[in-house]
Scaffold this active site. Structure first.
Site, PDB file in Angstrom:
ATOM      1  N   LYS A  52     -38.309  26.600 -36.165  1.00 30.22           N
ATOM      2  CA  LYS A  52     -38.447  28.023 -36.513  1.00 30.22           C
ATOM      3  C   LYS A  52     -37.082  28.708 -36.453  1.00 30.22           C
ATOM      4  O   LYS A  52     -36.710  29.457 -37.370  1.00 30.22           O
ATOM      5  CB  LYS A  52     -39.419  28.712 -35.546  1.00 30.22           C
ATOM      6  CG  LYS A  52     -40.875  28.336 -35.803  1.00 30.22           C
ATOM      7  CD  LYS A  52     -41.794  28.746 -34.671  1.00 30.22           C
ATOM      8  CE  LYS A  52     -43.214  28.238 -34.930  1.00 30.22           C
ATOM      9  NZ  LYS A  52     -44.115  28.373 -33.776  1.00 30.22           N
ATOM     10  N   GLN A  96     -44.515  30.546 -27.727  1.00 27.16           N
ATOM     11  CA  GLN A  96     -45.068  29.268 -28.177  1.00 27.16           C
ATOM     12  C   GLN A  96     -46.207  28.819 -27.260  1.00 27.16           C
ATOM     13  O   GLN A  96     -46.072  28.816 -26.041  1.00 27.16           O
ATOM     14  CB  GLN A  96     -43.939  28.211 -28.185  1.00 27.16           C
ATOM     15  CG  GLN A  96     -44.327  26.883 -28.765  1.00 27.16           C
ATOM     16  CD  GLN A  96     -44.635  26.927 -30.262  1.00 27.16           C
ATOM     17  OE1 GLN A  96     -43.974  27.625 -31.028  1.00 27.16           O
ATOM     18  NE2 GLN A  96     -45.651  26.198 -30.676  1.00 27.16           N
ATOM     19  N   ASP A 119     -46.976  36.465 -35.273  1.00 22.84           N
ATOM     20  CA  ASP A 119     -47.992  35.405 -35.309  1.00 22.84           C
ATOM     21  C   ASP A 119     -49.350  35.951 -35.755  1.00 22.84           C
ATOM     22  O   ASP A 119     -50.234  35.190 -36.122  1.00 22.84           O
ATOM     23  CB  ASP A 119     -48.184  34.814 -33.893  1.00 22.84           C
ATOM     24  CG  ASP A 119     -47.482  33.474 -33.728  1.00 22.84           C
ATOM     25  OD1 ASP A 119     -47.194  32.821 -34.757  1.00 22.84           O
ATOM     26  OD2 ASP A 119     -47.237  33.078 -32.572  1.00 22.84           O
TER      27      ASP A 119
END
Ligand code: NAP
Length: 296
Positions: A52, A96, A119
């Site tokens: 990412k 994460q 997200d």
């Protein structure tokens, strides 16, 4: 039969974002920034997080990876999130998952400011998605990537029967909600199957659009696919393969070779949904920057 090439599309989307980032850099002297928090040393999570950050850098965005030890307290993690919420140079925050057992993942999701929740996991973003305020929220990246595949390949969806196998909060449920939306959505009739659904094939055989998000290698066999269906395979399953360099290879939830004989279009694994997920994360970060600077 058309292969839905997510890798190629994701490169196109990243190029589009790169152009915009460079325009903003010259116009505003600023670029979007993504902060990723990783707790502990789970190797798979480390790979995702690095990729990412690497993608952000390639595109000209700022990115930082904040590594916290496995033993970090929930309070310290929440404090870190709060600092990022208050930092105007940070436009996207993600933590994460999975997190260590002593940390309440939902408390962390709630702590991220909805306007930086790229997200799309915060209940405010999920709620806006469900009620169809799609322009005001961040869409969860994997379902968003699938919508982009369908749109960019001009796949007609209105009135079609979409069957989704899997009801997770990050894929199946947001996917179902997007497929059923009228405005800006896909306007489908939607069926959601899961582990308590008897005879999944009786549903998938009626699917004009079949989306598999299960996490079980090749669970969807050729006979479960309706002739002419569009098949989207979200699954990423490692299967042992001594001939492969790493000793395993990735396969989807769909038996690809059998399904491609029946489908009108299909996403491969790898190279289908996976690359789109990260492209949409970057796209959400750009959107957050644009909202913060009121450029849209
Ligand atoms: P998850 O949270 O484990 O959810 C799996 C879903 O599948 C659950 O709803 C489960 O039902 C259902 N299920 C499991 N076994 C089943 C069976 N035998 N029959 C019918 N339904 C069954 O997984 P996820 O996070 O949604 O991920 C699904 C897959 O997509 C995984 O392979 C994951 O690696 C992959 N993935 C890929 C991307 C990408 O970017 N390509 C992104 C996210 C996930 P219950 O709810 O009843 O347990």
């Amino acid at each position: 039969m058309q292969i839905l090439d997510g890798k190629k599309l994701s490169l196109e989307i990243k190029e589009e974002i790169k152009t915009k980032v460079s325009e903003y850099k010259s116009k505003l002297g600023k670029v979007p920034g993504l902060s990723v928090i990783i707790v502990g040393e789970d190797p798979a999570s480390q790979v995702y997080v690095r990729s990412k950050a690497k993608t952000c850098n390639e595109i000209g965005m700022n990115s930082e990876v904040i590594e916290l030890p496995e033993s970090v307290s929930q309070q310290d993690l929440l404090k870190k999130v709060e600092d990022l919420n208050n930092n105007p140079d940070v436009h996207g925050i993600l933590v994460q998952q999975p997190l260590p057992k002593h940390i309440d993942e939902f408390a962390v999701t709630l702590a991220i400011a909805p306007e930086k929740d790229v997200d799309g996991f915060h209940p405010e973003n999920v709620g806006r998605l469900v009620i169809g305020r799609l322009e005001e929220c961040f869409l969860s990246c994997t379902p968003y990537g699938i919508i982009e595949i369908l749109k960019r390949y001009n796949i007609s969806t209105k009135g079609k029967h979409c069957v989704i196998v899997g009801r997770s909060n990050i894929v199946g449920k947001p996917m179902a909600n997007l497929m059923v939306q009228k405005l800006d959505g896909m306007n489908c009739t939607v069926t959601v199957c899961h582990s308590a659904t008897p005879d999944i094939g009786s549903h998938t055989q009626n699917a004009d659009i079949l989306i598999a998000a299960i996490g079980k290698a090749k669970l969807i066999t050729g006979d479960m696919v309706k002739p002419g269906a569009v098949v989207i395979d979200v699954g990423m399953n490692r299967v042992e393969d001594p001939s492969a360099k790493r000793g395993y290879r990735l396969v989807g939830d769909v038996d690809y070779d059998a399904a491609r004989e029946k489908a009108s279009a299909i996403t491969p694994v790898p190279g289908g949904v996976g690359p789109m997920t990260i492209a949409m994360l970057i796209s959400n970060t750009l959107k957050s920057f644009e909202r913060a600077h009121q450029t849209v």
